[in-house]
Design an enzyme around this catalytic site. Structure first.
Site, PDB file in Angstrom:
ATOM      1  CG  ASP A   1      20.713 -36.761  -9.770  1.00 39.60           C
ATOM      2  OD1 ASP A   1      20.364 -37.405 -10.781  1.00 39.60           O
ATOM      3  OD2 ASP A   1      21.170 -35.620  -9.829  1.00 39.60           O
TER       4      ASP A   1
ATOM      5  CG  ASN B   1      11.494 -30.818  -1.797  1.00 41.25           C
ATOM      6  OD1 ASN B   1      10.645 -31.624  -1.447  1.00 41.25           O
ATOM      7  ND2 ASN B   1      12.786 -31.047  -1.660  1.00 41.25           N
TER       8      ASN B   1
ATOM      9  CG  ASP C   1      10.134 -35.952   3.231  1.00 39.11           C
ATOM     10  OD1 ASP C   1      11.200 -35.582   2.704  1.00 39.11           O
ATOM     11  OD2 ASP C   1       9.735 -35.541   4.348  1.00 39.11           O
TER      12      ASP C   1
ATOM     13  CD  GLU D   1      18.625 -33.863  -5.071  1.00 42.81           C
ATOM     14  OE1 GLU D   1      18.962 -32.968  -5.870  1.00 42.81           O
ATOM     15  OE2 GLU D   1      18.645 -33.713  -3.830  1.00 42.81           O
TER      16      GLU D   1
END
Length: 219
Positions: free
Chosen positions: A165, A173, A182, A208
């Site tokens: 991850d 974010n 993204d 993620e």
């Protein structure tokens, strides 16, 4: 004896295989780079083999010398999607004086069949591919995982699976916005692809979270 080679420009998404495994298949974005005749090929072309024109499409190692050739355009929806090349050791097998109606109809049918197969494959890929990263999705990964575990148990092979991850992804974010997040996921996916073997299977499980399936790999 016939040598056959199909030429398909940017139409096929080869999944689980490589063009090099098919020496008689040429995949290219620009047909005329393979053979000058392809640039204006609208009807089947028959005639004597010429090394300066045809060597690029009849170069299979160990094959007998080609003396005459037939180039059959594969057209669908007004677009030339490929060419079927037939070569013969008989210099009289393919001649410019021969009729080409049957070959033209055959090429049209073959082109439609090829496009149908590709479009069906693309629909399958859409259901198994993560839209954002282009990696296989969770559904595809779980299918491959079951297959590889079954194969490993049958043949007593080792298989590894890695869970990954992206650290502090929520902070990216929150600080820079979801478009930046993204971008991080896409870049992570690109680096992941570059770091693994052809036989390995990367996947985005969601958010993620990613996974790697590594067949025939010890711990």
């Amino acid at each position: 004896m016939l040598d056959q080679a199909g030429v398909v420009p940017g139409l096929l998404e080869l999944r689980g295989d490589q063009p090099g495994n098919w020496p008689q298949l040429i995949v290219t974005e620009h047909l005329h780079h393979v053979c000058p005749l392809y640039g204006a090929l609208e009807q089947p072309w028959l005639g004597a083999y010429r090394e300066d024109r045809h060597q690029g499409i009849f170069s299979v190692t160990g094959a007998p010398p080609v003396r005459s050739v037939a180039l059959i355009p594969l057209q669908c929806r007004g677009e030339l999607i490929g060419v079927l090349n037939l070569g013969s050791t008989n210099p009289e097998r393919y001649s410019a004086a021969m009729g080409t109606d049957f070959l033209q109809r055959f090429g049209a049918v073959l082109a439609v069949a090829l496009v149908n197969v590709v479009e069906r494959e693309q629909l399958v890929l859409m259901g198994l591919t993560d839209v954002l990263t282009g990696l296989p999705n969770r559904r595809y990964f779980l299918q491959r995982l079951r297959q590889e575990l079954t194969r490993a148990a049958r043949y007593k092979l080792s298989t590894a699976c890695i869970y990954l991850d992206v650290d502090h992804f929520k902070k990216v974010n929150d600080t820079y916005g979801h478009p930046a997040g993204d971008g991080v996921l896409r870049e992570f996916s690109r680096r992941l692809r570059r770091a693994i073997r052809t036989a390995d299977v990367p996947a985005r499980l969601g958010g993620e979270e990613f996974a790697l399936l590594l067949p025939q790999t010890e711990e």
